[in-house]
Design an enzyme around this catalytic site. Structure first.
Site, short mmCIF file in Angstrom:
data_model
loop_
_atom_site.label_atom_id
_atom_site.label_comp_id
_atom_site.label_asym_id
_atom_site.label_seq_id
_atom_site.Cartn_x
_atom_site.Cartn_y
_atom_site.Cartn_z
N ARG A 184 0.83 -1.21 0.00
CA ARG A 184 0.00 0.00 0.00
C ARG A 184 0.86 1.25 0.00
NH1 ARG A 184 -5.16 -0.45 3.99
NH2 ARG A 184 -4.67 1.78 4.11
N ARG A 217 -1.67 10.15 8.60
CA ARG A 217 -2.99 9.51 8.74
C ARG A 217 -3.46 9.53 10.19
NH1 ARG A 217 -1.51 3.98 6.34
NH2 ARG A 217 -3.64 3.32 6.71
P1 AMP Z 1 -8.35 2.56 5.14
O1 AMP Z 1 -8.14 1.36 4.27
O2 AMP Z 1 -9.68 2.57 5.84
O3 AMP Z 1 -7.18 2.77 6.09
O4 AMP Z 1 -8.37 3.82 4.16
C1 AMP Z 1 -7.24 4.17 3.37
C2 AMP Z 1 -7.38 5.59 2.86
O5 AMP Z 1 -8.55 5.70 2.04
C3 AMP Z 1 -7.55 6.66 3.93
O6 AMP Z 1 -6.32 7.06 4.50
C4 AMP Z 1 -8.21 7.77 3.11
O7 AMP Z 1 -7.27 8.41 2.29
C5 AMP Z 1 -9.15 6.98 2.22
N1 AMP Z 1 -10.48 6.78 2.87
C6 AMP Z 1 -11.01 5.61 3.32
N2 AMP Z 1 -12.22 5.80 3.84
C7 AMP Z 1 -12.49 7.13 3.71
C8 AMP Z 1 -13.59 7.96 4.09
N3 AMP Z 1 -14.67 7.46 4.70
N4 AMP Z 1 -13.50 9.28 3.79
C9 AMP Z 1 -12.42 9.79 3.18
N5 AMP Z 1 -11.36 9.09 2.83
C10 AMP Z 1 -11.37 7.76 3.08
#
Ligand code: AMP
Length: 189
Positions: free
Chosen positions: A133, A144
């Site tokens: 990733r 983050r």
């Molecule tokens: P995650 O896999 O949940 O850690 O998400 C990875 C990345 O996707 C995050 O750091 C954001 O850049 C984007 N992302 C995921 N979910 C959201 C959301 N609900 N709103 C905005 N960005 C999101």
């Protein structure tokens, strides 16, 4: 039953969602997975999305809500959803709850996985060794976690005020954490 699983990056949302889906027969909707699929498709929208993700920033609320609602519409009828990684802002939570109310349905519970900061960083760095990733590196992880504190933590208060909130200790053995989650879910059933 519609559930939300929330928590900082690296808190175990995806892992615990897999357990919850199997036990309660729910549809798993991860917005991170949804966005990464769009990025992998190579579309223009995917390129825009990747610019946000790789910097550790959130995708704009309007775009996120639109993509998620399209996805929900395309899913077959089920026992309900577990939303993983959404809502990430209070604006997303407000918009989503309005849509749910209009559709005559509701969110039953937000499960908030609590994990200590150093443990989060360690887990994400370890995941970065194999995940491929673009956001599992130290600079982006730090960003983050900052974005989480600023934008996503207030979402907990939003659901707490609605009386639909359970804080879960996300440290320790995976099955023990799952046991704590099941207790919280079983209380609302
Ligand atoms: P995650 O896999 O949940 O850690 O998400 C990875 C990345 O996707 C995050 O750091 C954001 O850049 C984007 N992302 C995921 N979910 C959201 C959301 N609900 N709103 C905005 N960005 C999101």
């Amino acid at each position: 039953m519609n559930l939300i699983i929330c928590g900082a990056p690296g808190s175990g949302k995806g892992t615990q969602s897999d357990f919850i889906v199997k036990k309660y027969n729910l549809t798993h909707l991860s917005t991170g997975d949804l966005l990464r699929a769009e990025t992998a498709s190579g579309s223009e929208l995917g390129k825009t999305i990747n610019a946000y993700i790789s910097q550790g920033n959130l995708i704009p609320d309007d775009m996120m809500i639109e993509l998620l609602m399209q996805k929900i519409k395309s899913c077959p009828e089920t026992n309900g959803f577990i939303l993983d990684g959404f809502p990430r802002t209070v604006a997303q939570a407000e918009a989503f709850e309005q849509i749910m109310t209009r559709q005559g349905t509701r969110t039953d519970l937000l499960i908030d996985l609590k994990v200590e900061h150093d443990e989060l960083v360690n887990r994400l760095l370890k995941r970065g060794e194999t995940s491929g990733r673009s956001d599992d590196n130290l600079d982006t992880i730090t960003k983050r976690l900052e974005v989480y504190e600023e934008k996503t933590r207030p979402v907990s208060d939003f659901y707490r005020k609605l009386g639909k909130y359970a804080a879960i200790d996300g440290m320790g053995d995976l099955q023990e954490i799952f046991g704590r989650i099941c207790q919280a879910i079983d209380q609302i059933q």
